[in-house]
Write an enzyme that holds these catalytic residues in place. Structure first.
Site, PDB file in Angstrom:
ATOM      1  N   ASP A 190     -35.821-169.896  83.100  1.00 22.34           N
ATOM      2  CA  ASP A 190     -36.528-169.625  81.845  1.00 22.34           C
ATOM      3  C   ASP A 190     -35.615-169.633  80.624  1.00 22.34           C
ATOM      4  O   ASP A 190     -36.087-169.526  79.490  1.00 22.34           O
ATOM      5  CB  ASP A 190     -37.265-168.281  81.918  1.00 22.34           C
ATOM      6  CG  ASP A 190     -38.598-168.388  82.635  1.00 22.34           C
ATOM      7  OD1 ASP A 190     -39.017-169.510  82.961  1.00 22.34           O
ATOM      8  OD2 ASP A 190     -39.230-167.335  82.869  1.00 22.34           O
TER       9      ASP A 190
ATOM     10  N   LYS B  46     -43.196-159.719  79.442  1.00 25.39           N
ATOM     11  CA  LYS B  46     -44.440-160.320  79.926  1.00 25.39           C
ATOM     12  C   LYS B  46     -44.444-160.428  81.444  1.00 25.39           C
ATOM     13  O   LYS B  46     -45.422-160.073  82.111  1.00 25.39           O
ATOM     14  CB  LYS B  46     -44.619-161.710  79.319  1.00 25.39           C
ATOM     15  CG  LYS B  46     -45.892-162.416  79.798  1.00 25.39           C
ATOM     16  CD  LYS B  46     -45.899-163.897  79.475  1.00 25.39           C
ATOM     17  CE  LYS B  46     -45.102-164.675  80.495  1.00 25.39           C
ATOM     18  NZ  LYS B  46     -45.643-166.014  80.787  1.00 25.39           N
TER      19      LYS B  46
ATOM     20  N   CYS C  37     -48.320-173.349  82.685  1.00 32.47           N
ATOM     21  CA  CYS C  37     -47.464-174.384  82.125  1.00 32.47           C
ATOM     22  C   CYS C  37     -47.366-175.594  83.048  1.00 32.47           C
ATOM     23  O   CYS C  37     -47.356-175.460  84.268  1.00 32.47           O
ATOM     24  CB  CYS C  37     -46.058-173.832  81.890  1.00 32.47           C
ATOM     25  SG  CYS C  37     -45.947-172.659  80.532  1.00 32.47           S
TER      26      CYS C  37
END
Length: 436
Positions: A322, A22, A134
């Site tokens: 992440d 992504k 987010c």
């Protein structure tokens, strides 16, 4: 709103393919704004953020064509390609006529700011809404604005929009005050059509930045140093079309490795590479996992009980932020106490409260979490607060005894292609359920 119901306690076993990344696909999709010729991208993942970006490009005048094996079921009802290894998108920006990114289309996706640089370079103007995404702390776009201003752009921020103008950008020496991946990508794309040489110092070194640079070079850009902290771009008059394959998703890879580790599983992940995951692989081996590396596959076999591993997040090539939440989940069921320091985002421990609902022993002190493993987590209803927090709750739920219901999994759909299908293929007992 969809939820994920997990019956935990089953070791993951088997083989799945990893999808395209992504975080590589989003900026590469924006690269089409730099050329009047078609750009063909393969290995495009089927994710909500990808769909949002394609809609954003389409409203600017970009023609979007999805290609794939429809007869094999590799398409969703809305037409987006559903196979991480089969999804092909052909983009044509020859009709670009609306250099605007409206709030309604970008409010859920921070990566939308990536259209700013290429729009300004190609059209001489851009109007881009300040992005959403987010809720994991401040990720300001000031470094993007600072760099473009140094290249000659006149930029104002009014009513939530960044408005930029410049007949043609000029090369400059740019130094970012902080390492920023999207900032590096935005400035690199803008510099491709600028007059003269641009040097980006303190540049992000992430593999996704390198993948974007490789795509731009295949389009005729002159870029050197991608993957180091100094990137040089010699501006050209125009870029041409190209075909490019999106790199494998290293965070998806790491997430499934963590899921296998937490459940005591044995899995093989294909269409991926360990070359982007040195820090993650090292920590999983420290946890006691047996890992076999192949050219385009990784196999992990977990021990009966993991060892706790301490981590400190930092920009690539150090341990990625992440993957912090997923490692917190495996530390919850490991032997010993782990010290986990988050140095990138100030609000990225929100998943800890939800993990505690599953029985985890976690104590937070500022940007440090102390995680002491427990013999067994217990299923409960939990709520995702961001993309990677969602993944950590799934990992913990797979390891927990009983049922875990993960709410607000729209976050998962932003970054993980068909997660429940892949988990089922590995023997997990999970299903998507609808609810209010």
């Amino acid at each position: 709103m969809d939820k994920l119901l997990i019956e935990g306690g089953t070791p993951l076993s088997g083989e799945i393919a990893i999808s395209g990344a992504k975080n590589a696909a989003l900026p590469i999709l924006c690269a089409v704004l730099l050329t009047r010729e078609p750009l063909t991208l393969t290995n495009v993942p089927d994710l909500n953020d990808i769909g949002t970006m394609l809609k954003l490009l389409a409203q600017m005048g970009v023609k979007v064509e999805k290609v794939g094996a429809a007869s094999s079921g590799r398409f969703r009802p809305d037409g987006l390609p559903a196979g991480g290894t089969a999804g092909t998108v052909i983009l044509d920006a020859s009709g670009l006529d609306n250099p605007i990114a409206p709030y309604e289309m970008v409010k859920t996706m921070r990566a939308s700011v990536l259209v700013l640089g290429p729009l300004l370079a190609r059209c001489g103007e851009a109007r881009v809404s300040l992005p959403g995404g987010c809720a994991i702390g401040a990720r300001p776009v000031d470094q993007h604005i600072k760099g473009l201003t140094a290249m000659g752009a006149e930029i104002t921020v009014e009513q939530g929009y960044v408005q930029a103008r410049c007949p043609r950008l000029k090369g400059a020496r740019l130094f970012t005050d902080m390492v920023t991946v999207t900032g590096t990508e935005n400035l690199m794309m803008a510099a491709c059509l600028a007059e003269g040489e641009t040097v980006i110092e303190n540049a992000a070194r992430e593999p996704e930045v390198v993948d974007l640079a490789n795509c731009l070079v295949s389009m005729g850009a002159r870029i050197s140093g991608a993957g180091t902290d100094v990137i040089r771009i010699q501006g050209v008059e125009r870029l041409h079309g190209a075909t490019h394959r999106i790199m494998p998703d290293r965070i998806e890879t790491g997430t499934y490795l963590c899921a296998a580790a937490a459940t005591g599983g044995d899995v093989r992940l294909t269409h991926t590479s360990a070359s982007y995951l040195d820090a993650v692989i090292d920590k999983l081996m420290d946890a006691g996992c047996d890992i076999t590396l192949e050219r385009d596959a990784i196999r992990l076999k977990a021990p009966p009980r993991l060892n706790a591993v301490s981590i400190r997040t930092s920009p690539y090539p150090a341990f990625p932020t992440d993957m912090q939440a997923q490692f917190m989940a495996i530390n919850c069921v490991a032997n010993g106490t782990a010290v986990m320091r988050e140095t990138i985002f100030e609000n990225r421990f929100m998943h800890a409260v939800e993990l505690i609902r599953l029985g985890a022993d976690i104590k937070i002190d500022g940007n440090t979490a102390f995680v002491t493993g427990v013999p067994q987590l217990s299923g409960a209803t939990v709520m995702a607060t961001d993309l990677r927090a969602s993944a950590s709750l799934v990992v913990a739920g797979l390891a927990a005894k009983g049922e875990t219901l993960v709410d607000r999994i729209y976050h998962l759909d932003r970054g993980y292609e068909r997660m429940e299908e892949k988990l089922i293929a590995l023997g997990a007992k999970v299903r998507r359920v609808s609810g209010g």
